[in-house]
Design a protein around this motif. Sequence first.
Motif: not given
Length: 393
Positions: A79, A81-84, A100, A102-105
């Motif tokens: 991802c 955003h922060r790599g998930a 994703c 984690y934060h739904a990007w």
Amino acid sequence: MGTVTDAPSLVPALPGGYYTDPAVFEAEKRRIFERSWMCVGRADAVPQPGRFLRADVGDESVLVVRGRDGEVRAFRNLCRHRGARLCTDESGTVGNSIRCVYHAWTYGLDGRLIAAPNMRRIPDLVKEDYGLHRLRAEQWQGYVWVSLDPDAPPLAAQVEPQLADRLGGPAVLDRYGIDRLGTATTIVYEVESNWKSIIENFTECYHCPTIHPELTAALPQFRSGYGSISGGGGGAGATFAEDVEGFSLSGKAARPRLPGLLAEDDRAFHGIILRPNAFIILVPDHVAFFRLEPQGPGHTRVVVDWLFDREVMAADGFDPSDAVAILDITNRQDFEACRRCQLGMRSSAYRGVLVPAEHIIGDFYSYYLDALGGPPAASQQPGSAAGSEMGAS
Ligand code: FES
Ligand SMILES: [Fe+2]
């Protein structure tokens, strides 16, 4: 043949550190797995838009997704955003988009960023700049091959010379029509061995009379210990024993030969290694395709697909178990031998040697040392015996 030469009959094997040292494995990831075309899975594992498969290539998790347009694309499974890690299953369905957890990007099947929560309050988040990292992907023999190296030559430049060397060119492999076959059985072997030992084991047949009673009963020329399981060049292959009809545990042939094969293929066994991570066995009524996923210096996942003609698979009474059994037994014999070597190679006293029947492994050493391009780390050169004598046999 039969010429007496001054060439030594024993040549040193690669030092044990090449198989056990984490620094070597790190170097292999950077210089081999992340620079080569790596086979990551069968294309029909992603039959419709939204289906995915996942594989490890070096340190990267690779996501292969079929798009709405039918195209198969590969991305880093990462991802923006922060790599998930986006997908953790081996394969499955993402639906219409890749979201994703984690934060739904959310990304389209073509990798574009299409949505993120509160996007209007993040004016710097330009969608075009935050799509998934695309990787080069090609389909060949019904498999998806991925390269992390944007500058690597096309896949053909990697596989064609190997095909020419082992089978005299592409003609033999083409006859088997691997991309048209269906997968009847897949077995995943978690092998406690370095990936190179597995390739070396496929390369030589010195071990065949000792550990493979079933294989050598079917293919008597492997009983000599000479020759190579992965083909001797020129496309001839090994021939079934006289009382053997097919490559199966019973020796019976339960299926017709694959469409496209010639009469000369009727009793032939071919094996070909496609460095760095594939190995194919061709027999009249099926194909076995091996894909290696090196996981660590002492751990390799080996995924083997048994492929058959789709019409034959659809017929009543289709049962591949006899064909699977002979190779599965052989694989387990091989992988146990590789596991034992892995244990022994840790010894500070290990100084392996290759006998003449194994000198062909020198070709693999040449490829490998060239691909590695020098010592893995300045301070950690494994052992000292590997050197100029390796390549010439
Ligand atoms: S890490 Fe993927 S959305 Fe935040
Ligand atoms: Fe073997």
